[in-house]
Design an enzyme around this catalytic site. Structure first.
Site, PDB file in Angstrom:
ATOM      1  N   ARG A  70      51.571  43.857  69.763  1.00 40.05           N
ATOM      2  CA  ARG A  70      51.447  45.173  70.401  1.00 40.05           C
ATOM      3  C   ARG A  70      50.055  45.296  71.014  1.00 40.05           C
ATOM      4  O   ARG A  70      49.221  44.423  70.846  1.00 40.05           O
ATOM      5  CB  ARG A  70      51.726  46.293  69.394  1.00 40.05           C
ATOM      6  CG  ARG A  70      50.743  46.305  68.234  1.00 40.05           C
ATOM      7  CD  ARG A  70      50.998  47.474  67.276  1.00 40.05           C
ATOM      8  NE  ARG A  70      50.187  47.308  66.081  1.00 40.05           N
ATOM      9  CZ  ARG A  70      50.241  48.132  65.032  1.00 40.05           C
ATOM     10  NH1 ARG A  70      51.069  49.151  65.024  1.00 40.05           N
ATOM     11  NH2 ARG A  70      49.462  47.911  63.991  1.00 40.05           N
TER      12      ARG A  70
ATOM     13  N   CYS B 297      45.431  46.071  79.217  1.00 43.92           N
ATOM     14  CA  CYS B 297      44.023  46.329  79.500  1.00 43.92           C
ATOM     15  C   CYS B 297      43.904  47.785  79.955  1.00 43.92           C
ATOM     16  O   CYS B 297      44.643  48.214  80.845  1.00 43.92           O
ATOM     17  CB  CYS B 297      43.555  45.363  80.593  1.00 43.92           C
ATOM     18  SG  CYS B 297      41.894  45.738  81.178  1.00 43.92           S
TER      19      CYS B 297
ATOM     20  N   ASN C 269      49.053  54.922  70.268  1.00 43.14           N
ATOM     21  CA  ASN C 269      48.888  54.701  68.840  1.00 43.14           C
ATOM     22  C   ASN C 269      47.631  53.879  68.605  1.00 43.14           C
ATOM     23  O   ASN C 269      47.512  52.763  69.117  1.00 43.14           O
ATOM     24  CB  ASN C 269      50.099  53.941  68.271  1.00 43.14           C
ATOM     25  CG  ASN C 269      50.092  53.886  66.756  1.00 43.14           C
ATOM     26  OD1 ASN C 269      50.515  54.820  66.094  1.00 43.14           O
ATOM     27  ND2 ASN C 269      49.600  52.793  66.196  1.00 43.14           N
ATOM     28  N   GLU C 270      46.675  54.464  67.891  1.00 42.34           N
ATOM     29  CA  GLU C 270      45.469  53.753  67.472  1.00 42.34           C
ATOM     30  C   GLU C 270      44.800  52.989  68.607  1.00 42.34           C
ATOM     31  O   GLU C 270      44.771  51.752  68.614  1.00 42.34           O
ATOM     32  CB  GLU C 270      45.782  52.787  66.324  1.00 42.34           C
ATOM     33  CG  GLU C 270      46.140  53.487  65.040  1.00 42.34           C
ATOM     34  CD  GLU C 270      46.146  52.552  63.834  1.00 42.34           C
ATOM     35  OE1 GLU C 270      46.341  51.337  64.001  1.00 42.34           O
ATOM     36  OE2 GLU C 270      45.958  53.056  62.724  1.00 42.34           O
TER      37      GLU C 270
ATOM     38  N   GLU D 140      48.566  58.727  59.042  1.00 41.67           N
ATOM     39  CA  GLU D 140      49.161  57.656  58.239  1.00 41.67           C
ATOM     40  C   GLU D 140      48.323  57.490  56.973  1.00 41.67           C
ATOM     41  O   GLU D 140      47.124  57.203  57.054  1.00 41.67           O
ATOM     42  CB  GLU D 140      49.158  56.326  59.001  1.00 41.67           C
ATOM     43  CG  GLU D 140      49.943  56.369  60.294  1.00 41.67           C
ATOM     44  CD  GLU D 140      49.901  55.049  61.062  1.00 41.67           C
ATOM     45  OE1 GLU D 140      49.466  54.027  60.489  1.00 41.67           O
ATOM     46  OE2 GLU D 140      50.283  55.042  62.235  1.00 41.67           O
TER      47      GLU D 140
ATOM     48  N   GLU E 154      55.505  43.684  59.748  1.00 38.05           N
ATOM     49  CA  GLU E 154      55.099  44.513  58.606  1.00 38.05           C
ATOM     50  C   GLU E 154      56.150  44.546  57.497  1.00 38.05           C
ATOM     51  O   GLU E 154      56.239  45.510  56.730  1.00 38.05           O
ATOM     52  CB  GLU E 154      54.724  45.912  59.102  1.00 38.05           C
ATOM     53  CG  GLU E 154      53.458  45.846  59.938  1.00 38.05           C
ATOM     54  CD  GLU E 154      53.001  47.179  60.516  1.00 38.05           C
ATOM     55  OE1 GLU E 154      53.745  48.167  60.419  1.00 38.05           O
ATOM     56  OE2 GLU E 154      51.891  47.208  61.073  1.00 38.05           O
ATOM     57  N   GLN E 155      56.924  43.484  57.392  1.00 36.72           N
ATOM     58  CA  GLN E 155      57.971  43.471  56.360  1.00 36.72           C
ATOM     59  C   GLN E 155      57.401  43.546  54.948  1.00 36.72           C
ATOM     60  O   GLN E 155      58.086  43.967  54.017  1.00 36.72           O
ATOM     61  CB  GLN E 155      58.897  42.268  56.523  1.00 36.72           C
ATOM     62  CG  GLN E 155      58.202  40.931  56.538  1.00 36.72           C
ATOM     63  CD  GLN E 155      59.185  39.827  56.858  1.00 36.72           C
ATOM     64  OE1 GLN E 155      59.808  39.293  55.947  1.00 36.72           O
ATOM     65  NE2 GLN E 155      59.350  39.489  58.116  1.00 36.72           N
ATOM     66  N   MET E 156      56.132  43.134  54.779  1.00 44.86           N
ATOM     67  CA  MET E 156      55.508  43.202  53.453  1.00 44.86           C
ATOM     68  C   MET E 156      54.682  44.477  53.255  1.00 44.86           C
ATOM     69  O   MET E 156      53.940  44.602  52.285  1.00 44.86           O
ATOM     70  CB  MET E 156      54.615  41.977  53.239  1.00 44.86           C
ATOM     71  CG  MET E 156      55.337  40.648  53.296  1.00 44.86           C
ATOM     72  SD  MET E 156      56.575  40.486  51.994  1.00 44.86           S
ATOM     73  CE  MET E 156      55.507  40.247  50.574  1.00 44.86           C
ATOM     74  N   HIS E 157      54.766  45.414  54.185  1.00 43.27           N
ATOM     75  CA  HIS E 157      53.995  46.660  54.125  1.00 43.27           C
ATOM     76  C   HIS E 157      54.837  47.725  53.427  1.00 43.27           C
ATOM     77  O   HIS E 157      55.920  48.073  53.879  1.00 43.27           O
ATOM     78  CB  HIS E 157      53.656  47.089  55.552  1.00 43.27           C
ATOM     79  CG  HIS E 157      52.685  48.243  55.663  1.00 43.27           C
ATOM     80  ND1 HIS E 157      52.945  49.499  55.152  1.00 43.27           N
ATOM     81  CD2 HIS E 157      51.468  48.310  56.240  1.00 43.27           C
ATOM     82  CE1 HIS E 157      51.911  50.292  55.421  1.00 43.27           C
ATOM     83  NE2 HIS E 157      51.006  49.595  56.070  1.00 43.27           N
TER      84      HIS E 157
HETATM   85  C1  GLA Z   1      48.380  51.193  61.700  1.00 44.80           C
HETATM   86  C2  GLA Z   1      49.492  51.492  62.688  1.00 44.80           C
HETATM   87  C3  GLA Z   1      50.850  51.425  62.091  1.00 44.80           C
HETATM   88  C4  GLA Z   1      50.949  50.284  61.124  1.00 44.80           C
HETATM   89  C5  GLA Z   1      49.905  50.418  60.066  1.00 44.80           C
HETATM   90  C6  GLA Z   1      49.991  49.338  59.023  1.00 44.80           C
HETATM   91  O1  GLA Z   1      47.839  52.286  61.122  1.00 44.80           O
HETATM   92  O2  GLA Z   1      49.316  52.727  63.350  1.00 44.80           O
HETATM   93  O3  GLA Z   1      51.778  51.270  63.134  1.00 44.80           O
HETATM   94  O4  GLA Z   1      50.798  49.088  61.803  1.00 44.80           O
HETATM   95  O5  GLA Z   1      48.655  50.327  60.671  1.00 44.80           O
HETATM   96  O6  GLA Z   1      49.099  49.564  57.981  1.00 44.80           O
END
Ligand code: GLA
Length: 607
Positions: free
Chosen positions: A80, A84, A118-119, A291, A339-342
């Site tokens: 993701r 630029c 996002n971020e 989050e 992120e399957q382990m998240h």
């Molecule tokens: C960030 C992202 C989320 C996810 C989390 C994982 O905060 O915004 O999409 O990837 O990290 O911790």
């Protein structure tokens, strides 16, 4: 979710490939269904714009939209944030998808807010060395300096024959033989921050006219490559993503003992610091945690589970610092992809995960509490993104980090029970503050010094030490009207070396030599001034260790009439108008103020 007491849910922030499966063809039925289900359950929806995940076909349209790293290598598709910020075509495409979502959902009363992208900056994506960035940088330089002669003079390009004859000769400051001119690099960092702001404004403009609901972005922990105050100026609410255990192992300078002590709790100050910072970024102090870590994450070097109680503690800590909402990432653990382990609040098989019971408890507890009423703190810490860029550009000693210096100052204050307001360097009204700290403020902005007069103030090290173009000012810094102090020499030291200070503690990393008639209040064992002051204004000539910080905080607070407290290690307080909250970051119970706070426990008293 509703049963657990959850009331807000954010959706859609990565869904571009399903929203627009082929160019210009939109499928909203799945999203409409989700909105229907969620709102029927009484949940308020935040809809994300999906611009952090452009679909693969976008690369056919804009083959040059990828960011390039400092080595000139593309940051490719397959994860993701593969764009630029300077790419005009992608910027317009981002505005367009925001318009389309705004047209469809902007007046939908079930949508209660919008998250843009996002971020920003996640995965180190602010600095891009693409052709689009280079061309935009040249335009930015021409607008800033007007003539190339002015740029040459401002940067000191006569040094090493670096003079340019035209803006089009100026490249990005990567792949140079040795260090590029710091003025060049700092300009590039400023430009890169501005590009995030410009990119962001396109989506803000698209949504503003289509919705009356608040616009939000979710910032990160210790991401400093763009000025969050400037991005935040266009938004209604600041939010951030808090991963305490991930941050402890991934992005914090700390001893091995510290990292083991707080392994399953996170650093006791990292969360509070960002809560206080983003409260300042949010319009009128409005901020959320978008989050919150609910269990082990997947992305840090090691990923232990939170101690039982920590999910509740982190949530309450955020509320005590003024968060309007704490949301958790994520609801259900996704059994596929990166992120399957998240962890989520539910397991991949949809059974409750350990975090869920704590979230349910928090929701119950909040329902029984009056709303948090914040009060202005007595102590302020000034945070300045351009100073971070200046000191990253010109560290002078390995490991000099503006952020780490600020966190040390914050930690010292919190360790004595104080509540803090973090303020931007653009602040001009400091009334009500008794004690103000501004370490590492590279260039003192006009008007700030005048605003500092009421409070007991500590500035330095590295205060007013460079011009905005990052050269040494003449007269040399800190050049403060009320204080006869000049920094005449700077030394940086390897980690195992410290200059001990009379009475206890030491300077490490950074040591300045001072000259001037101001009174010396602390000095090293060999007689070198460490703090000089006149009246309320104190100049600090180095980077204190924890012992010296503790002494400084105690002395300055006393002078300022601010009450400090002796605190057990790892316990933090936060005062609101109605309550004092205590957070025990330890894995053991602590006795404090007549009560025993369990491991990972929270306690609050009415005031
Ligand atoms: C960030 C992202 C989320 C996810 C989390 C994982 O905060 O915004 O999409 O990837 O990290 O911790």
């Amino acid at each position: 979710m509703a049963e657990a007491g959850i009331s807000w849910v954010r959706i859609g922030e990565f869904a571009w490939s399903r929203l627009e499966p082929s160019a210009g063809v939109f499928t909203f039925d799945w999203l409409d269904r989700a909105i229907e289900v969620l709102s029927n359950a009484g949940l308020k929806i935040i809809l994300g714009t999906p611009t952090c995940t452009p679909p693969r076909r976008m690369l056919e349209q804009f083959p040059d939209m990828l960011a390039l790293d400092a080595q000139g290598q593309p940051r490719k598709f397959g994860a993701r944030r593969h764009y630029c910020f300077s790419h005009a075509g992608y910027r317009a495409a981002s505005g367009r998808i925001a318009e389309i979502l705004g047209d469809r959902y902007g007046r939908d009363t079930r949508i209660h807010g919008w998250q843009i992208d996002n971020e920003y900056g996640c995965h180190d994506t602010v600095l891009s060395y693409s052709d689009a960035a280079r061309d935009a940088f040249r335009d930015w330089l021409a607008a800033r300096y007007v003539t190339v002669e002015a740029l040459n003079a401002a940067w000191g390009n006569v040094f090493w024959s670096m003079e340019y004859g035209d803006f089009d000769e100026i490249d990005l400051p990567n792949l140079t033989v040795t260090q590029p001119n710091p003025s060049h690099e700092l300009a590039f960092r400023r430009f890169s921050s501005d590009q995030v702001v410009r990119y962001h404004e396109v989506q803000v403009a698209a949504l503003r006219v289509r919705t009356d609901r608040p616009l939000i972005h979710n910032y990160m922990g210790r991401v400093l490559d763009f000025d969050h105050f400037e991005v935040g100026a266009a938004l209604d609410i600041a939010s951030w993503d808090s991963y305490p255990i991930g941050f402890l192992s991934d992005r914090l300078e700390a001893s091995a003992a510290h990292k083991i002590r707080y392994l399953q709790q996170g650093d006791p100050d990292m969360q509070g610091f960002h809560h206080d910072l983003y409260r300042a970024v949010g319009k009128e102090g409005r901020w959320w945690v978008m989050e919150q870590q609910p269990g082990p994450v997947n992305w840090a070097p090691f990923n232990p589970a939170p101690l039982p109680g920590m999910v509740r503690l982190w949530s309450w800590e955020a509320f005590a610092h003024g968060a309007e909402v704490v949301s958790y990432f994520r609801w259900r653990q996704a059994p596929f992809a990166q992120e399957q382990m998240h962890a989520g609040l539910r397991r991949p098989d949809d059974a409750p995960a350990p975090g869920l019971a704590e979230v349910t408890q928090v929701a119950r507890e909040i329902a029984q509490m009056p709303d948090i009423a914040l009060q202005q703190a007595e102590v302020a810490l000034i945070f300045d993104y351009p100073s971070e860029w200046a000191w990253t550009t010109l560290p002078q000693g390995q490991g000099f980090s503006y952020f780490a210096l600020m966190l040390d100052a914050y930690r010292a204050l919190r360790a004595q029970g104080l509540s803090i307001d973090i303020l931007p360097s653009t602040v001009r009204d400091l009334s009500g503050y008794r004690l103000v700290l501004a370490p590492g403020l590279a260039t003192l902005p006009d008007g700030l010094e005048a605003a500092l007069t009421g409070a007991v103030t500590l500035i330095g090290p590295r205060a007013n030490a460079v011009t905005p173009e990052i050269s040494i000012p003449l007269p040399m810094g800190p050049n403060l009207a009320g204080l006869d102090v000049t920094v005449t020499q700077v030394e940086t030291l390897p980690p195992q070396i410290a200059r001990t200070v009379k009475g206890g503690g030491a300077l490490h990393h950074w040591v300045e030599t001072l000259e001037g008639t101001a009174q010396t209040s602390y000095e090293t064992d060999n007689g070198q001034a460490v703090v000089k002051h006149t009246g309320n204004l104190h100049y600090l000539a180095g980077w204190p260790d924890a012992t010296l910080w503790a002494r400084l905080v105690a002395d300055l607070a006393k002078q300022a009439g601010v009450n400090t407290r002796e605190m057990p290690e790892g316990v933090r307080l936060r005062a609101t108008q109605t309550h004092v909250f205590a957070f025990n970051y330890n894995a053991e119970a602590v006795a404090f103020d007549g009560v025993t706070i369990p491991p990972a426990g929270v306690h609050w008293w009415p005031v």
